[in-house]
Write a protein that holds these residues in place. Structure first.
Motif, short mmCIF file in Angstrom:
data_model
loop_
_atom_site.label_atom_id
_atom_site.label_comp_id
_atom_site.label_asym_id
_atom_site.label_seq_id
_atom_site.Cartn_x
_atom_site.Cartn_y
_atom_site.Cartn_z
N UNK A 80 81.10 71.92 -62.94
CA UNK A 80 82.40 70.86 -61.67
C UNK A 80 81.74 69.80 -61.63
N UNK A 81 82.53 68.09 -61.85
CA UNK A 81 81.77 66.63 -61.39
C UNK A 81 81.53 66.81 -59.33
N UNK A 82 82.32 67.55 -58.80
CA UNK A 82 82.70 67.50 -57.36
C UNK A 82 83.23 68.14 -56.65
N UNK A 83 84.00 68.39 -55.63
CA UNK A 83 84.85 69.60 -55.04
C UNK A 83 86.20 68.89 -55.25
N UNK A 84 86.39 67.41 -55.36
CA UNK A 84 87.67 67.09 -55.24
C UNK A 84 87.78 66.68 -54.01
N UNK A 85 89.09 66.54 -53.73
CA UNK A 85 90.19 65.44 -52.42
C UNK A 85 90.01 67.07 -51.71
N UNK A 86 89.40 67.93 -51.58
CA UNK A 86 90.02 69.77 -50.25
C UNK A 86 91.38 69.33 -49.86
N UNK A 87 91.60 69.05 -48.84
CA UNK A 87 92.11 68.95 -47.67
C UNK A 87 92.14 67.94 -47.48
N UNK A 88 91.81 66.63 -47.85
CA UNK A 88 91.18 65.15 -46.75
C UNK A 88 92.79 64.85 -46.87
N UNK A 89 92.97 63.77 -45.82
CA UNK A 89 94.15 63.16 -45.48
C UNK A 89 94.79 62.84 -47.21
N UNK A 90 96.37 62.56 -46.45
CA UNK A 90 97.24 62.94 -47.90
C UNK A 90 97.11 60.78 -48.46
N UNK A 91 96.38 60.21 -47.82
CA UNK A 91 96.44 58.53 -46.75
C UNK A 91 95.12 58.31 -47.63
N UNK A 92 95.27 58.26 -48.50
CA UNK A 92 93.68 57.55 -49.49
C UNK A 92 94.30 57.55 -50.86
N UNK A 93 93.64 56.16 -51.16
CA UNK A 93 93.95 55.98 -53.08
C UNK A 93 93.08 57.43 -53.46
N UNK A 94 93.70 57.32 -54.78
CA UNK A 94 93.25 58.52 -56.07
C UNK A 94 94.63 59.61 -55.16
N UNK A 95 94.52 59.75 -54.96
CA UNK A 95 95.38 61.16 -54.04
C UNK A 95 96.90 61.59 -54.92
N UNK A 96 96.51 63.05 -54.94
CA UNK A 96 97.54 63.28 -55.85
C UNK A 96 98.27 64.49 -55.45
N UNK A 97 99.61 64.68 -55.58
CA UNK A 97 100.54 66.08 -54.93
C UNK A 97 101.63 66.51 -55.94
N UNK A 98 101.77 67.40 -55.68
CA UNK A 98 103.44 67.72 -56.46
C UNK A 98 104.09 68.02 -55.71
N UNK A 99 105.55 68.37 -55.41
CA UNK A 99 106.18 68.91 -54.66
C UNK A 99 106.68 69.02 -55.73
#
Length: 345
Positions: A80-99
Motif C-alpha cells: 500500500x502507498x500510505x494509511x489513507x485518510x484514517x480518521x482525519x477531519x471530513x473538512x479536507x480536499x481529497x475527502x471521500x465518504x459513503x452515505x
C-alpha cells in the motif's frame, strides 16, 4: 466544453476501499447487507497501467441485494502507498465518504458508543435532525408529521460513513433497505467529495463530459443553519459550504421524488477558508476509501470524451481485476476516477 447529450451512465457503481486484510472488512460490511460477489486480481505491472500503483492487488466486490450501484470493492494491496485518510477531519480536499439509508439509526449509534467505550478507534456524531426537502414547510410540532431525517457520521481507520433515517417521506428509487441485515441498511445511496472552486468550472466536467445531471445545485449549508453539517464537517461560526448533487440521467432536475441513489455530492467550500489537501491519501494504493467507479455502456466513446476534456493522467483502456474493460483519470477537481464497461444499465 460544449453541451452534449448524456451517454449511458448509471449511479456511482462502487466505493473502493484499500485494505491489508479483506476478512475483517467482509465481516464488517456483511452487517450492512453486503455479500461476497466477484474476486479478482492484477499483477503489479497491470495495476500500474490502470491505477498508477505498481503493486499486486487482489480485489473482492461486495454486492448488496439486487443493486446495480452503491457496491463495495475491497482492494488488498501487496504494497500500500500510505494509511489513507484514517480518521482525519471530513473538512479536507481529497475527502471521500459513503452515505447509507437505515431503518435503525439507534442500533448503529449503540455500537459506535460501545466501540468508543472499548477504546476502539472510532469517531461519531450524535444523530441530528435535518429537514432536507421543502425547508419552507411550516412545522406543526405534536400535531403534524415531522418530515426529515436523522443523520450521523461514523469514522473508523478504513471507513468514512454517514447514515440517515427517513421520517414521513419516501423516495422509491433512493436506497433499498435489506431488512434482514443486522443494521437494516440499504446499499450506499450517495458518495461525497470536498472541493474549492468559486467559479464552479470544475463541475462542468461531471455534467458535460460524464453526462450526469445536476439534480440539486447551490444548496447552502452554514454553521448557523445546520447542526449536523456543523458537526460532520467541522464548520466554524460564519463558515459555509455549497452542495451540488449529480444524478444519473434517469432522474429529474425538478422532481425530487424521481431522485435515484448512486448520487455524487460535491461540497464546495469558498476559497477564503483554509482547507488541507489530502488527495495523495485518497487515491488507489492508499488504505481506506480511495476510489469511486462508474459503469458506462460505451467505454470507447467515454474514453475519447475524457481525452478531449481537461482531465489529467488518463490511462489506456485495459482489463481490471474482474476482466472488465476500464480506464482511469484524474478529474479537473483533482479526484481520481475509474470507468468500467458495462453491456447495459
Amino acid at each position: 466544453m460544449n453541451q452534449v447529450q448524456p451517454l449511458a451512465i448509471a449511479g456511482i457503481y462502487e466505493v473502493c476501499i484499500g485494505v491489508t486484510d479483506a476478512v475483517p472488512q467482509i465481516q464488517y460490511w456483511e452487517q450492512f447487507g453486503y455479500r461476497i460477489g466477484q474476486i479478482g486480481e492484477l499483477s503489479a505491472s497491470a495495476a500500474g497501467e490502470l491505477y498508477g500503483v505498481r503493486s499486486k492487488v487482489r480485489s473482492v466486490r461486495l454486492d448488496h441485494q439486487d443493486a446495480d450501484h452503491g457496491l463495495i470493492r475491497l482492494m488488498v494491496w501487496e504494497k500500500s502507498t500510505n494509511d489513507g485518510l484514517e480518521m482525519l477531519s471530513m473538512k479536507v480536499k481529497g475527502n471521500r465518504w459513503a452515505t447509507t439509508l437505515t431503518a435503525d439509526l439507534l442500533n448503529i449509534l449503540n455500537h459506535a458508543e460501545d466501540a468508543q467505550s472499548a477504546n476502539l478507534p472510532v469517531k461519531y456524531t450524535s444523530p441530528r435532525w435535518e429537514v432536507i426537502y421543502n425547508k419552507e414547510r411550516k412545522a406543526r410540532p405534536f400535531i403534524g408529521a415531522a418530515v426529515g431525517v436523522r443523520e450521523m457520521m461514523l469514522l473508523q481507520p478504513l471507513t468514512r460513513q454517514v447514515f440517515f433515517q427517513r421520517f414521513n417521506y419516501a423516495l422509491p428509487n433512493y436506497g433499498k433497505i435489506d431488512e434482514n441485515a443486522f443494521f437494516k441498511t440499504s446499499q450506499i445511496t450517495h458518495m461525497g467529495m470536498i472541493i474549492q472552486d468559486d467559479s464552479k468550472e470544475t463541475l462542468l466536467f461531471y455534467e458535460e463530459v460524464l453526462g450526469l445531471i445536476r439534480a440539486r445545485d447551490d444548496v447552502e449549508t452554514t454553521f448557523e443553519s445546520s447542526l449536523a453539517g456543523r458537526e460532520i464537517f467541522d464548520l466554524h461560526p460564519g463558515e459555509k459550504f455549497v452542495v451540488t448533487a449529480f444524478d444519473d440521467p434517469r432522474a429529474s432536475k425538478t422532481d425530487f421524488a424521481a431522485a435515484r441513489s448512486g448520487r455524487l455530492y460535491i461540497l464546495r467550500f469558498p476559497s477564503s477558508i483554509a482547507l488541507g489537501d489530502r488527495f495523495n491519501h485518497a487515491n488507489p494504493g492508499c488504505l481506506g476509501m480511495s476510489l469511486y467507479t462508474y459503469r458506462v455502456s460505451s467505454i470507447a466513446e467515454y474514453f475519447h470524451r475524457v481525452k478531449a476534456s481537461n482531465a489529467q493522467k488518463i490511462t489506456e483502456i485495459v482489463p481490471n481485476e474482474f476482466g472488465e474493460p476500464s480506464f482511469s483519470f484524474t478529474a479537473p477537481d483533482g479526484y481520481f476516477w475509474t470507468l468500467i464497461e458495462s453491456g447495459s444499465q
